[in-house]
Design an enzyme around this catalytic site. Structure first.
Site, PDB file in Angstrom:
ATOM      1  N   LYS A 193     -13.211   4.703   6.873  1.00 53.17           N
ATOM      2  CA  LYS A 193     -13.299   3.143   6.304  1.00 53.17           C
ATOM      3  C   LYS A 193     -13.467   3.145   4.643  1.00 53.17           C
ATOM      4  O   LYS A 193     -14.006   2.308   4.008  1.00 53.17           O
ATOM      5  CB  LYS A 193     -14.379   2.353   6.743  1.00 53.17           C
ATOM      6  CG  LYS A 193     -13.902   1.315   8.246  1.00 53.17           C
ATOM      7  CD  LYS A 193     -12.293   1.163   7.864  1.00 53.17           C
ATOM      8  CE  LYS A 193     -13.385  -0.490   7.278  1.00 53.17           C
ATOM      9  NZ  LYS A 193     -11.992  -1.220   6.365  1.00 53.17           N
ATOM     10  N   LYS A 222      -3.345   1.560   7.867  1.00 47.78           N
ATOM     11  CA  LYS A 222      -4.837   1.588   6.564  1.00 47.78           C
ATOM     12  C   LYS A 222      -3.944  -0.033   6.065  1.00 47.78           C
ATOM     13  O   LYS A 222      -3.050  -0.864   5.552  1.00 47.78           O
ATOM     14  CB  LYS A 222      -4.065   2.193   5.355  1.00 47.78           C
ATOM     15  CG  LYS A 222      -3.814   3.505   6.034  1.00 47.78           C
ATOM     16  CD  LYS A 222      -4.978   4.323   6.732  1.00 47.78           C
ATOM     17  CE  LYS A 222      -4.723   5.183   7.203  1.00 47.78           C
ATOM     18  NZ  LYS A 222      -6.680   6.541   7.741  1.00 47.78           N
ATOM     19  N   GLY A 223      -6.024  -0.968   6.249  1.00 45.83           N
ATOM     20  CA  GLY A 223      -5.337  -1.925   5.833  1.00 45.83           C
ATOM     21  C   GLY A 223      -5.262  -2.740   7.407  1.00 45.83           C
ATOM     22  O   GLY A 223      -4.590  -3.645   6.731  1.00 45.83           O
TER      23      GLY A 223
HETATM   24  P1  A3P Z   1      -8.786  -0.376   7.184  1.00 45.65           P
HETATM   25  O1  A3P Z   1      -7.326  -0.502   7.796  1.00 45.65           O
HETATM   26  O2  A3P Z   1     -10.064  -0.738   8.486  1.00 45.65           O
HETATM   27  O3  A3P Z   1      -8.546  -2.038   6.703  1.00 45.65           O
HETATM   28  P2  A3P Z   1      -9.218   5.416   5.449  1.00 45.65           P
HETATM   29  O4  A3P Z   1      -8.368   6.132   4.637  1.00 45.65           O
HETATM   30  O5  A3P Z   1     -10.196   6.573   4.811  1.00 45.65           O
HETATM   31  O6  A3P Z   1      -9.278   5.802   6.976  1.00 45.65           O
HETATM   32  O7  A3P Z   1      -9.490   4.459   5.126  1.00 45.65           O
HETATM   33  C1  A3P Z   1      -8.808   3.377   5.655  1.00 45.65           C
HETATM   34  C2  A3P Z   1      -9.584   2.127   5.234  1.00 45.65           C
HETATM   35  O8  A3P Z   1      -8.825   2.253   3.260  1.00 45.65           O
HETATM   36  C3  A3P Z   1      -8.649   1.120   5.191  1.00 45.65           C
HETATM   37  O9  A3P Z   1      -9.224   0.421   6.176  1.00 45.65           O
HETATM   38  C4  A3P Z   1      -8.225  -0.104   4.280  1.00 45.65           C
HETATM   39  O10 A3P Z   1      -9.855  -1.141   3.991  1.00 45.65           O
HETATM   40  C5  A3P Z   1      -9.110   1.380   2.717  1.00 45.65           C
HETATM   41  N1  A3P Z   1      -8.590   0.365   1.859  1.00 45.65           N
HETATM   42  C6  A3P Z   1      -8.923   0.647   0.748  1.00 45.65           C
HETATM   43  N2  A3P Z   1      -7.988   0.690   0.000  1.00 45.65           N
HETATM   44  C7  A3P Z   1      -6.586   0.463   0.431  1.00 45.65           C
HETATM   45  C8  A3P Z   1      -5.375   0.261  -0.400  1.00 45.65           C
HETATM   46  N3  A3P Z   1      -4.971   0.526  -1.221  1.00 45.65           N
HETATM   47  N4  A3P Z   1      -4.281   0.373   1.219  1.00 45.65           N
HETATM   48  C9  A3P Z   1      -5.541   0.140   2.362  1.00 45.65           C
HETATM   49  N5  A3P Z   1      -5.476   0.338   2.496  1.00 45.65           N
HETATM   50  C10 A3P Z   1      -6.676   0.512   1.567  1.00 45.65           C
END
Ligand code: A3P
Length: 259
Positions: free
Chosen positions: A57, A210-211
């Site tokens: 995360k 993601k997000g």
């Molecule tokens: P969620 O999908 O649970 O919100 P990783 O790539 O390490 O797996 O992390 C995923 C997380 O990156 C997402 O978790 C989101 O909260 C976060 N994140 C940070 N910046 C982001 C961005 N610009 N676009 C999408 N997700 C982002």
């Protein structure tokens, strides 16, 4: 430096997985998963110049995407079978949305508060959710292998809220020609995150996974996690102070609201 003066960026190995790789398998070329995602010019005689180690995360995909926009860096290839790092609440939501029977049948709260007499799959999921958040533990292990000046510790909350600030500091650390990410990234209100600015009107955001949109965590789970992580967060704060690094706001908040 690599041919052409470009530094190599490699996001192939993440968090706990890298420790296993370093300890059990010192030659990355022995692991076929690495070869699959290495960019074209990479060969086994060169190690990556930069590794992005992103525990759960922390926005490692966003960071990878933003770094890949830099003309001085060569990212690894995207892979549909790449092994993803672990996520806490986010990981639970991820596997739940993929129909995982444990995550489907048990609430997040049951998973994280499960005790050692519970069935193994439940304990395994609990561990996968909880262990990667013990940041100081993992950082100490990195520090046993690398000197502090080789590590740049990036605050995931800052990357999410002010990516241009985070990217500015990272470029400085990597001694890269500075790109102005204020111009390259734009907040997309629909996505709720910063995305690549494609034109004045259009943005290109990370994918649906993601997000993700999911219900906010139950208060009792947040409380449980706050208590659970107190010793780990205290250790992280002490470690950052010892290294002369800033203590992120979220960590200050976590620790101040405990007492
Ligand atoms: P969620 O999908 O649970 O919100 P990783 O790539 O390490 O797996 O992390 C995923 C997380 O990156 C997402 O978790 C989101 O909260 C976060 N994140 C940070 N910046 C982001 C961005 N610009 N676009 C999408 N997700 C982002």
């Amino acid at each position: 430096r690599y041919p052409g003066g470009r530094q190599r960026l490699d996001r192939s190995i993440q968090g706990g997985e890298l420790f296993q790789t370093v300890i059990n398998n010192p030659n990355p070329c022995d692991d076929i998963r690495h070869k699959r995602i290495w960019s074209k010019n990479k060969w086994c005689g060169t190690l990556p110049k930069v590794l992005v180690i992103g525990p759960q995360k922390t926005g490692s995909t966003a960071l990878y995407t933003f770094l890949a926009m830099h003309p001085s860096l060569v990212p690894n290839l995207p892979s549909p079978t790449t092994y993803e790092e672990l996520q806490a609440y986010s990981w639970y939501q991820h596997i739940r949305s993929h129909g995982d029977p444990i995550a489907k049948n048990y609430t997040f709260h049951t998973v994280i508060t499960t005790n050692d007499s519970a069935p193994k799959p439940l304990r395994d999921l609990r561990n996968r959710c909880l262990n990667p958040g013990k940041y100081s533990h993992f950082l100490e292990r990195w520090l046993a292998e690398y000197s502090p000046h080789q590590l740049h510790i990036l605050d995931g909350a800052l990357l999410r809220a002010e990516p241009a600030t985070a990217m500015h500091a990272l470029q400085k650390f990597l001694k890269l020609p500075a790109l102005d990410y204020n111009k390259l990234l734009k907040y997309d209100p629909k996505k709720g995150f910063f995305c690549q600015a494609v034109s004045n009107e259009r943005t290109k955001c990370l994918g649906k996974s993601k997000g993700r949109i999911y219900p906010p965590m139950e208060e009792r789970s947040a409380k449980f996690l706050k208590r659970y992580y107190t010793p780990h967060n205290t250790a992280l704060s002490k470690l950052l102070v010892r290294l002369g690094r800033p203590v992120p706001q979220w960590l200050k908040d976590e620790l101040s609201s405990n007492g």
